[in-house]
Write a protein that holds these residues in place. Sequence first.
Motif, short mmCIF file in Angstrom:
data_model
loop_
_atom_site.label_atom_id
_atom_site.label_comp_id
_atom_site.label_asym_id
_atom_site.label_seq_id
_atom_site.Cartn_x
_atom_site.Cartn_y
_atom_site.Cartn_z
N ASN A 145 0.82 -1.21 0.00
CA ASN A 145 0.00 0.00 0.00
C ASN A 145 0.86 1.26 0.00
OD1 ASN A 145 -2.42 -1.44 0.09
ND2 ASN A 145 -2.58 -1.34 2.32
N LYS A 146 1.97 1.22 0.72
CA LYS A 146 2.80 2.41 0.88
C LYS A 146 3.64 2.75 -0.35
CE LYS A 146 4.20 1.05 5.06
NZ LYS A 146 4.88 1.06 6.40
N LEU A 147 3.48 1.99 -1.42
CA LEU A 147 4.10 2.38 -2.69
C LEU A 147 3.35 3.54 -3.33
CD1 LEU A 147 4.89 -1.14 -4.19
CD2 LEU A 147 6.52 0.49 -3.20
N TYR A 148 2.13 3.79 -2.87
CA TYR A 148 1.35 4.93 -3.34
C TYR A 148 1.71 6.18 -2.54
CZ TYR A 148 -1.76 2.10 -6.28
OH TYR A 148 -2.28 1.29 -7.25
N LYS A 149 1.61 7.35 -3.17
CA LYS A 149 1.93 8.62 -2.53
C LYS A 149 0.92 9.68 -2.95
CE LYS A 149 5.89 6.91 -0.99
NZ LYS A 149 6.07 6.58 0.44
N THR A 150 0.82 10.72 -2.14
CA THR A 150 0.06 11.90 -2.55
C THR A 150 0.98 12.83 -3.33
OG1 THR A 150 0.58 13.09 -0.50
CG2 THR A 150 -1.44 11.76 -0.52
N LYS A 151 0.41 13.64 -4.21
CA LYS A 151 1.22 14.60 -4.97
C LYS A 151 1.95 15.56 -4.04
CE LYS A 151 -1.38 14.94 -9.32
NZ LYS A 151 -2.17 15.85 -10.19
N SER A 152 1.24 16.02 -3.03
CA SER A 152 1.82 17.02 -2.13
C SER A 152 2.70 16.41 -1.05
CB SER A 152 0.68 17.80 -1.46
OG SER A 152 -0.10 16.93 -0.64
N GLY A 153 2.54 15.12 -0.83
CA GLY A 153 3.27 14.49 0.27
C GLY A 153 2.59 14.68 1.61
N VAL A 154 1.48 15.42 1.61
CA VAL A 154 0.75 15.69 2.86
C VAL A 154 -0.25 14.57 3.11
CG1 VAL A 154 -0.79 17.30 4.05
CG2 VAL A 154 1.02 18.16 2.53
N GLU A 157 -6.65 13.07 5.56
CA GLU A 157 -7.42 12.69 6.74
C GLU A 157 -8.21 11.41 6.49
OE1 GLU A 157 -10.79 14.54 9.79
OE2 GLU A 157 -10.02 15.74 8.12
N GLY A 158 -8.11 10.48 7.42
CA GLY A 158 -8.84 9.23 7.34
C GLY A 158 -8.14 8.16 6.53
N VAL A 159 -6.96 8.48 5.98
CA VAL A 159 -6.22 7.53 5.14
C VAL A 159 -4.93 7.12 5.85
CG1 VAL A 159 -5.03 7.16 2.95
CG2 VAL A 159 -7.16 8.50 3.02
N ASP A 160 -4.73 5.81 5.98
CA ASP A 160 -3.50 5.29 6.58
C ASP A 160 -3.05 4.09 5.76
OD1 ASP A 160 -1.38 4.36 8.03
OD2 ASP A 160 -2.47 4.14 9.92
N LEU A 161 -2.07 4.32 4.90
CA LEU A 161 -1.59 3.24 4.03
C LEU A 161 -0.91 2.14 4.83
CD1 LEU A 161 -0.13 5.40 1.11
CD2 LEU A 161 -2.36 4.28 1.23
#
Length: 433
Positions: A145-154, A157-161
Amino acid sequence: MVLPGEIPMPPRMADLKREIVQRYTTPENMTKAWNDLLEHLAKAAKNIKSESSDLVPVVDFADLDKLDPKVIEQLKRRGCVVIRNIVPDEEVKVWKDDLKEYVKNNVDCEGIPEGDKQFFMLYWTKSQVRARAHKNVLATIAWMNKLYKTKSGVPIEGVDLGTPLSYADRFRIRHPGKAWDLHPPHIDGGSIERWEEPAFRTCFEEILKGNWMAHDPYELEGRLNGKTSIYGRPNQSSVFRTFQGWLALSETAPHEGTLKVFPDVTLSNTYLILRPFFRQKEKLVTEDPLDAQNWEFDDSTPDFPGIFARKVGFHGPRLTNASHPHMRLDETMTSVPKVYPGDMVFWHCDVVHSVEVEHTGKGDSAVMYIPAVPLTPGNEAYILRQKDSFLKGIPPPDFPVGNGISENTFIGTGSTADIVDAAARRAMGLPLE
């Protein structure tokens, strides 16, 4: 072209194409991207044909937290990985033996093909429940799951990979020798929604803008907000699976009924998304029908190759040599390397995949389907509904009701007593004890 027995795509789909082009790009920009893509696809096809299964990364569970960044980049590019030694052999053997005993003891269980059941519509056997609850399986899911990232890196809320959830699916014990045409090349996790649903479409914005090399299949935002099932079709996952996956219960090598993938998720995504906007010219310019000069931009038809209209919603993507010729599927669909009991295989939610038609091995090809699912608000809501299905022994919400028989009436069905660890109970939406 509509084949006999098929339903034509609704005319509004031509309007959708034109809206997309107007919003994101121009025909000229899209054509430039298309021509560039075809050049890269041709080169990739030669490499895939040459390297074959060696392209799929193989790593060990014990090494996940110390992998070379180059290996991780290769994994992400291929969109597929074999992870060895996740569950000890002795545990897997017990699980497989118990599955065979379960099927033997419960003759009313649902499976296909009729008369020689090998793919079972069962979700709550003791083996499946225990496998999903295994600490190493959950740790592997969190890592994937942690291979995914947000664009901003921030953080969102409510998401925990790092918090894995357990998505109940089925299992197969495939016999050697019989042809298997149940799973030709396809993609799960959304059909026409890739183009029609605005939030899901943001996952492919860079492609539609003509900037396809900037497309990142691992950006998180669009996956969270996008709706992959807006028509309520059965057997359509409504959760966000970062990767689909299965746990091997037997040794299975290429040509023994294993998984096949197109091992370049960026190229396949780009071609899939752009394909509806291009057609082959009526009069070829060169002798090679795949030559870019023989293709032209066209947004006048409602057709989306590989997507099929149904009485309720749409089906697909189903990819063939006719619908997606530049992918050269006969040459590029690649069998994953040999697996052993306790190994797991994961493939990105957008990866084109299939199951080998032939099984020329001597033993069965047995797997339990266990995808990687992270904690998100939508996924958690599904898990709570799935928990109720578990307690009742009925199929999970994403799956058809079937024959209406509760697995709680069967001998050897799993229960909450098989889920002891706190992380496993959290993954199933059960109260922590």
